[in-house]
Design a protein around this motif. Structure first.
Motif, PDB file in Angstrom:
ATOM      1  N   GLY A 127      -7.445   0.456   0.088  1.00 42.02           N
ATOM      2  CA  GLY A 127      -7.949  -0.901  -0.170  1.00 42.02           C
ATOM      3  C   GLY A 127      -6.841  -1.940  -0.020  1.00 42.02           C
ATOM      4  O   GLY A 127      -7.013  -2.964   0.656  1.00 42.02           O
ATOM      5  N   VAL A 128      -5.681  -1.661  -0.631  1.00 40.65           N
ATOM      6  CA  VAL A 128      -4.552  -2.606  -0.554  1.00 40.65           C
ATOM      7  C   VAL A 128      -4.063  -2.711   0.899  1.00 40.65           C
ATOM      8  O   VAL A 128      -3.750  -3.803   1.384  1.00 40.65           O
ATOM      9  CB  VAL A 128      -3.410  -2.153  -1.509  1.00 40.65           C
ATOM     10  N   LEU A 133      -7.137   3.260  -3.675  1.00 42.45           N
ATOM     11  CA  LEU A 133      -6.461   1.984  -3.952  1.00 42.45           C
ATOM     12  C   LEU A 133      -5.485   1.656  -2.818  1.00 42.45           C
ATOM     13  O   LEU A 133      -5.434   0.519  -2.334  1.00 42.45           O
ATOM     14  CB  LEU A 133      -5.709   2.017  -5.277  1.00 42.45           C
ATOM     15  N   GLY A 156     -11.238  -4.546   2.013  1.00 42.01           N
ATOM     16  CA  GLY A 156     -10.424  -3.769   1.081  1.00 42.01           C
ATOM     17  C   GLY A 156     -10.493  -4.283  -0.350  1.00 42.01           C
ATOM     18  O   GLY A 156     -10.173  -3.540  -1.285  1.00 42.01           O
ATOM     19  N   GLU A 157     -10.903  -5.534  -0.502  1.00 37.27           N
ATOM     20  CA  GLU A 157     -10.866  -6.147  -1.833  1.00 37.27           C
ATOM     21  C   GLU A 157     -11.725  -5.418  -2.874  1.00 37.27           C
ATOM     22  O   GLU A 157     -11.212  -5.070  -3.948  1.00 37.27           O
ATOM     23  CB  GLU A 157     -11.263  -7.621  -1.749  1.00 37.27           C
ATOM     24  N   THR A 172     -11.246   0.584  -7.678  1.00 34.56           N
ATOM     25  CA  THR A 172     -10.348   1.721  -7.944  1.00 34.56           C
ATOM     26  C   THR A 172      -9.301   1.362  -8.993  1.00 34.56           C
ATOM     27  O   THR A 172      -8.868   2.229  -9.752  1.00 34.56           O
ATOM     28  CB  THR A 172      -9.657   2.218  -6.657  1.00 34.56           C
ATOM     29  N   SER A 173      -8.909   0.074  -9.052  1.00 36.64           N
ATOM     30  CA  SER A 173      -7.928  -0.308 -10.079  1.00 36.64           C
ATOM     31  C   SER A 173      -8.526  -0.116 -11.478  1.00 36.64           C
ATOM     32  O   SER A 173      -7.818   0.284 -12.410  1.00 36.64           O
ATOM     33  CB  SER A 173      -7.461  -1.752  -9.884  1.00 36.64           C
ATOM     34  N   ALA A 218       0.843  -1.205   0.000  1.00 27.39           N
ATOM     35  CA  ALA A 218       0.000   0.000   0.000  1.00 27.39           C
ATOM     36  C   ALA A 218       0.876   1.251   0.000  1.00 27.39           C
ATOM     37  O   ALA A 218       0.633   2.210  -0.747  1.00 27.39           O
ATOM     38  CB  ALA A 218      -0.920  -0.011   1.213  1.00 27.39           C
ATOM     39  N   HIS A 262       2.317   1.647  -3.464  1.00 26.48           N
ATOM     40  CA  HIS A 262       1.343   2.142  -4.449  1.00 26.48           C
ATOM     41  C   HIS A 262       1.021   3.616  -4.238  1.00 26.48           C
ATOM     42  O   HIS A 262       0.892   4.366  -5.198  1.00 26.48           O
ATOM     43  CB  HIS A 262       0.060   1.298  -4.408  1.00 26.48           C
ATOM     44  N   ALA A 319     -10.174  -2.020  -3.683  1.00 23.48           N
ATOM     45  CA  ALA A 319      -8.995  -2.119  -4.559  1.00 23.48           C
ATOM     46  C   ALA A 319      -9.419  -2.506  -5.979  1.00 23.48           C
ATOM     47  O   ALA A 319      -8.886  -1.964  -6.960  1.00 23.48           O
ATOM     48  CB  ALA A 319      -8.011  -3.137  -4.001  1.00 23.48           C
TER      49      ALA A 319
END
Ligand code: HEM
Length: 135
Positions: free
Chosen positions: A84-85, A81, A95-96, A102-103, A36, A39, A99
């Motif tokens: 989430g990560v 993201l 968080g899945e 947002t990805s 995280a 990123h 993530a």
């Protein structure tokens, strides 16, 4: 508000938050959320700053509303993201979906940025204030 003038402070904000995250990981000796941190730094600080540099070099694109939208979406999606990560690597599967969604925003926004780059690709394109020395 120009895209570059928006991108630069938001990128620095991500850099500060990403570095604080790194220091927190070091101090706690718990590096489990390092993806995280990475990123947030690489999307939020490095990529967003580079996008700002592109817009600053291309004044026509810099003044467009589309570029401003691209920058704001990138910032919001990068922060979400990273959250989430971070949740996933802390063992919280809430968080899945964050993530995952947002990805998709990020790749769509990168495609938009790619289109803006292609449209304004020539170095200094649209810069009336600074003519090329050879011109
Ligand atoms: C105050 C500044 C920073 C501190 C204290 C810090 C701290 C850390 C720590 C503790 C790790 C985990 C290392 C491990 O467990 O292997 C890490 C990983 C990482 N950091 Fe930072 N960091 C900082 C700034 C940055 C910046 C500015 C970037 C990128 C522009 C960055 C990118 C990364 C990357 C990509 C990783 C993952 C490395 C790997 O997987 O091997 N960090 N950082």
């Amino acid at each position: 508000m120009k895209a570059s003038s928006t991108a630069f402070p938001l990128a620095v904000l991500c850099g500060i938050a990403g570095m604080a995250w790194g220091i927190a990981m070091s101090m706690s000796q718990d590096h489990s959320t390092l993806p995280a941190h990475a990123h947030l730094n690489l999307l939020g600080w490095v990529s967003l700053f580079l996008m700002g540099v592109f817009y600053r070099l291309h004044p026509v694109a810099d003044r467009s509303r589309l570029a401003l939208v691209q920058v704001i979406v990138w910032f919001v999606a990068s922060v979400l993201l990273a959250i989430g990560v971070g949740l996933i690597y802390s063992g919280n599967m809430a968080g899945e979906p964050i993530a995952a969604i947002t990805s998709l925003f990020l790749i769509a926004d990168m495609l938009l940025f790619g289109w803006i780059v292609l449209k304004n690709g020539r170095a200094g394109a649209g810069s009336a204030a600074m003519p090329h020395p050879a011109e």
